[in-house]
Design a protein around this motif. Structure first.
Motif, PDB file in Angstrom:
ATOM      1  N   ARG A  46       0.816  -1.223   0.000  1.00 12.72           N
ATOM      2  CA  ARG A  46       0.000   0.000   0.000  1.00 12.72           C
ATOM      3  C   ARG A  46       0.845   1.266   0.000  1.00 12.72           C
ATOM      4  O   ARG A  46       0.440   2.286  -0.539  1.00 12.72           O
ATOM      5  N   THR A  47       2.039   1.204   0.583  1.00  9.07           N
ATOM      6  CA  THR A  47       2.915   2.375   0.621  1.00  9.07           C
ATOM      7  C   THR A  47       3.946   2.365  -0.514  1.00  9.07           C
ATOM      8  O   THR A  47       4.874   3.169  -0.509  1.00  9.07           O
ATOM      9  N   ASP A  48       3.784   1.449  -1.455  1.00  8.78           N
ATOM     10  CA  ASP A  48       4.635   1.355  -2.642  1.00  8.78           C
ATOM     11  C   ASP A  48       6.101   1.037  -2.336  1.00  8.78           C
ATOM     12  O   ASP A  48       6.973   1.343  -3.140  1.00  8.78           O
ATOM     13  N   LYS A  51       5.729  -3.225  -4.630  1.00  6.26           N
ATOM     14  CA  LYS A  51       4.429  -3.498  -5.238  1.00  6.26           C
ATOM     15  C   LYS A  51       4.494  -4.817  -6.000  1.00  6.26           C
ATOM     16  O   LYS A  51       5.524  -5.134  -6.595  1.00  6.26           O
ATOM     17  N   ARG A  91      13.871   2.321   1.567  1.00  2.00           N
ATOM     18  CA  ARG A  91      13.132   2.775   0.382  1.00  2.00           C
ATOM     19  C   ARG A  91      14.094   3.236  -0.717  1.00  2.00           C
ATOM     20  O   ARG A  91      13.885   2.943  -1.891  1.00  2.00           O
ATOM     21  N   ASP A  95      14.357   1.411  -4.415  1.00  2.00           N
ATOM     22  CA  ASP A  95      14.256   2.135  -5.687  1.00  2.00           C
ATOM     23  C   ASP A  95      15.442   1.811  -6.584  1.00  2.00           C
ATOM     24  O   ASP A  95      15.300   1.641  -7.792  1.00  2.00           O
TER      25      ASP A  95
END
Length: 179
Positions: A46-48, A51, A91, A95
């Motif tokens: 939900r918070t990416d 995903k 995070r 990425d």
């Protein structure tokens, strides 16, 4: 380095193709393989943070499907968090990992000093980092892939259904009952 990966897991890249053919794994399988709770997995989706690539949840009755690379990234995320890395830094690392193909990830080692995450793809980069005293712990992604390939082979993948094929399972059941 690629040759040693081929020796460690000759079928690794065949196994990883599970995500390439539109198949994936549901949350209960993913949580078991990665060693996290459903709440963590759901929050990260939900918070990416990570995903699902095979199929995203599209409404009531639908379930997310995660491909091989998603599960690999989830395993790395868990290891980083277990080592005390902040979610913000995780995070950034995720990425960066997403930008690489699976074959590139196999040659990657992540190091951290507890605050910053460093990516090394060559032995000399690892040595330079350790000589500088920056690396406290490391995560070799290639062996993590090998472990994951062994674990995931025990679970059958599920075919992903695209939205235009009726990804909403509840709607599909209703349509079958109506006919």
């Amino acid at each position: 380095m690629q040759e040693s990966l081929d020796e460690m897991a000759p079928d690794l890249f065949k196994v990883r193709a599970v995500g390439d053919d539109g198949a994936g794994y549901r949350a209960p399988v993913v949580t078991e393989i990665v060693g996290i709770t459903y709440r963590q997995l759901d929050y990260w989706a939900r918070t990416d943070l990570v995903k699902p690539s095979a199929r995203a949840a599209t409404g009531s009755g639908s379930q997310r499907l995660y491909d091989f690379k998603d599960i690999l990234v989830l395993k790395v995320v868990k290891r980083l968090l277990d080592a005390g890395i902040s979610l913000q830094n995780v995070r950034v690392a995720v990425d960066h990992l997403r930008a690489h193909g699976t074959a590139e990830l196999a040659a990657t080692t992540l190091f951290s000093d507890g605050h910053t995450i460093y990516e090394c793809t060559r032995d000399d980069e690892v040595l330079d980092l350790l000589r500088g005293g920056q690396g406290v712990f490391g995560i070799a992604v290639g062996p993590t892939m090998t472990d994951l390939a062994g674990q995931i082979s025990q679970f059958p993948p599920e075919a992903a259904v695209t939205a235009d094929q009726g990804a909403d399972e509840l709607a599909a059941r209703r349509a079958r009952r109506a006919s």
